[in-house]
Design a protein around this motif. Structure first.
Motif, PDB file in Angstrom:
ATOM      1  N   ARG A   1     -69.258 -12.401  59.346  1.00 46.63           N
ATOM      2  CA  ARG A   1     -68.354 -13.516  58.527  1.00 46.63           C
ATOM      3  C   ARG A   1     -66.840 -13.044  58.152  1.00 46.63           C
ATOM      4  O   ARG A   1     -66.201 -13.595  57.165  1.00 46.63           O
ATOM      5  CB  ARG A   1     -69.095 -14.020  57.363  1.00 46.63           C
ATOM      6  N   LEU A   2     -66.384 -11.903  58.585  1.00 43.00           N
ATOM      7  CA  LEU A   2     -65.345 -10.999  58.139  1.00 43.00           C
ATOM      8  C   LEU A   2     -64.525 -10.841  59.260  1.00 43.00           C
ATOM      9  O   LEU A   2     -64.594 -10.488  60.348  1.00 43.00           O
ATOM     10  CB  LEU A   2     -65.836  -9.826  57.611  1.00 43.00           C
ATOM     11  N   MET A   3     -63.009 -11.055  58.928  1.00 41.16           N
ATOM     12  CA  MET A   3     -62.201 -10.457  59.828  1.00 41.16           C
ATOM     13  C   MET A   3     -60.897 -10.075  59.214  1.00 41.16           C
ATOM     14  O   MET A   3     -60.766 -10.414  57.909  1.00 41.16           O
ATOM     15  CB  MET A   3     -61.593 -12.002  60.591  1.00 41.16           C
ATOM     16  N   LEU A   4     -59.961  -8.966  59.992  1.00 38.33           N
ATOM     17  CA  LEU A   4     -59.189  -8.311  59.274  1.00 38.33           C
ATOM     18  C   LEU A   4     -57.970  -8.630  60.100  1.00 38.33           C
ATOM     19  O   LEU A   4     -57.704  -8.784  61.219  1.00 38.33           O
ATOM     20  CB  LEU A   4     -59.416  -6.840  59.434  1.00 38.33           C
ATOM     21  N   SER A   5     -56.597  -8.456  59.205  1.00 36.29           N
ATOM     22  CA  SER A   5     -55.361  -8.777  60.054  1.00 36.29           C
ATOM     23  C   SER A   5     -54.406  -8.020  58.994  1.00 36.29           C
ATOM     24  O   SER A   5     -54.721  -7.616  57.843  1.00 36.29           O
ATOM     25  CB  SER A   5     -54.973 -10.156  60.266  1.00 36.29           C
ATOM     26  N   HIS A   6     -53.163  -8.353  59.059  1.00 37.27           N
ATOM     27  CA  HIS A   6     -52.072  -7.752  58.510  1.00 37.27           C
ATOM     28  C   HIS A   6     -51.093  -8.785  57.670  1.00 37.27           C
ATOM     29  O   HIS A   6     -50.433  -8.474  56.768  1.00 37.27           O
ATOM     30  CB  HIS A   6     -51.139  -6.854  58.935  1.00 37.27           C
ATOM     31  N   ASP A   7     -50.743  -9.904  58.256  1.00 37.25           N
ATOM     32  CA  ASP A   7     -49.912 -11.095  57.615  1.00 37.25           C
ATOM     33  C   ASP A   7     -48.365 -10.311  57.802  1.00 37.25           C
ATOM     34  O   ASP A   7     -47.585 -10.706  56.919  1.00 37.25           O
ATOM     35  CB  ASP A   7     -50.231 -11.303  56.376  1.00 37.25           C
ATOM     36  N   THR A   8     -48.274  -9.800  58.879  1.00 35.77           N
ATOM     37  CA  THR A   8     -47.014  -9.115  59.248  1.00 35.77           C
ATOM     38  C   THR A   8     -45.842 -10.185  59.299  1.00 35.77           C
ATOM     39  O   THR A   8     -46.025 -11.072  60.005  1.00 35.77           O
ATOM     40  CB  THR A   8     -46.960  -8.124  60.034  1.00 35.77           C
TER      41      THR A   8
END
Length: 328
Positions: free
Chosen positions: A260-267
């Motif tokens: 249920r988890l996702m990762l990113s940066h919002d760059t």
């Protein structure tokens, strides 16, 4: 319900998304930058070159898809995204949506609200951009982007949430969100699900602004995905350190929430308006805020701490596919 995903170069199956960064910005400008174009005109060629470089850098780490979360009022450029995609092979998903009231452009739809049914007009905008195309292009948005303020979902923001839930019920298109400074994650999820949106097609974003695991569990209780998607922004605008984020990832994975988890940066890879020059103190804090930080710095730290490779495959590949409609 749709089982294809609109990318800027056409539809693909959710299973074809591959390794995905779920929240980045190829170009972004705070509303108002248009008024400064005399001094700071849009250098599209420079934005293109930066975008091509970013695409190639993330692809070198196996990334196949990027969700560009830039809202309509913050300089979204779907034709630029299409050119980047065509020239590199990176799949890019463009958003339809508006930013939160405090940093967005609320005057237009507040004016429309005073004249009549702004919520119906927002619904029409979402549907047109998702099913026909954005502006005069044939480029279709592939996701709805929503945002709320610190500590509140304002009445203005409620219009967008309600319209988005209605569109999502009718199309199956995912909703991704912005939460401000670690607040309103559970409330966003409750509002959208209460309006009939499918929690399996909702990703509550910027959850890594809050280090209280109870906040995350309360949000997850609604059946939605959550995103830790501001990696690299540390000790700035209410953000914790990456080390604190990693501790939460370890805890949530250990509790069985890897799916249920996702990762990113919002760059922000190209700022619209005048160039952004960070003060030295902030420059040090933001040294990791770049589009390959997760793969170069965070993933090795998570593996060393005990996160298994199959968990990371779930987070970066399977969860985005499921958000966009792949079967579990």
């Amino acid at each position: 319900m749709s089982r294809t995903v609109n990318t800027v170069t056409g539809p693909v199956r959710p299973e074809e998304l591959g390794k995905t960064l779920v929240h980045e910005h190829f170009v972004f400008g705070y509303p108002g930058f248009h008024g400064d174009l005399t001094v700071a005109p849009y250098d599209r060629e420079r934005a293109l070159q930066v975008g091509l470089d970013v695409a190639r850098r993330v692809m070198a780490h196996g990334v196949r898809t990027v969700v560009d979360a830039t809202p309509n009022d913050c300089g979204r450029d779907p034709e630029l995204l299409r050119e980047i995609s065509e020239r590199t092979g990176l799949q890019i998903i463009c958003s339809t949506g508006y930013y939160y009231e405090g940093e967005g452009a609320p005057a237009y739809f507040k004016f429309r609200w005073a004249l009549g049914d702004a919520e119906e007009e927002i619904y029409e905008m979402f549907m047109r951009e998702l099913t026909v195309g954005i502006g005069r292009t044939s480029i279709k948005a592939g996701v709805i982007k929503l945002a709320s303020s610190k500590g509140v979902i304002t009445e203005y923001e409620h219009m967008f949430f309600r319209a988005a839930a209605r569109v999502q019920r009718e199309t199956g298109v995912p909703i991704i969100t912005h939460t401000q400074e670690g607040t309103m994650g559970p409330e966003q999820a409750e509002l959208l699900v209460g309006e009939g949106a499918d929690p399996r097609r909702i990703m509550i974003g910027h959850m890594d602004g809050n280090t209280d695991i109870a906040y995350h569990l309360a949000t997850l209780a609604h059946g939605v995905f959550i995103a830790f998607d501001r990696y690299g922004i540390q000790s700035f605008v209410g953000m914790p350190t990456d080390q604190a984020r990693n501790a939460l990832v370890l805890g949530l994975v250990g509790l069985g929430f890897a799916d249920r988890l996702m990762l990113s940066h919002d760059t922000v890879n190209f700022w619209l308006g005048r160039p952004v020059t960070w003060p030295p103190a902030l420059e040090d804090l933001l040294a990791g805020w770049h589009p390959t930080h997760l793969f170069e710095d965070v993933v090795p730290a998570l593996l060393e701490a005990g996160v298994r490779p199959e968990h990371l495959e779930t987070i970066f590949v399977h969860n985005p596919a499921r958000l966009f409609g792949a079967e579990a």
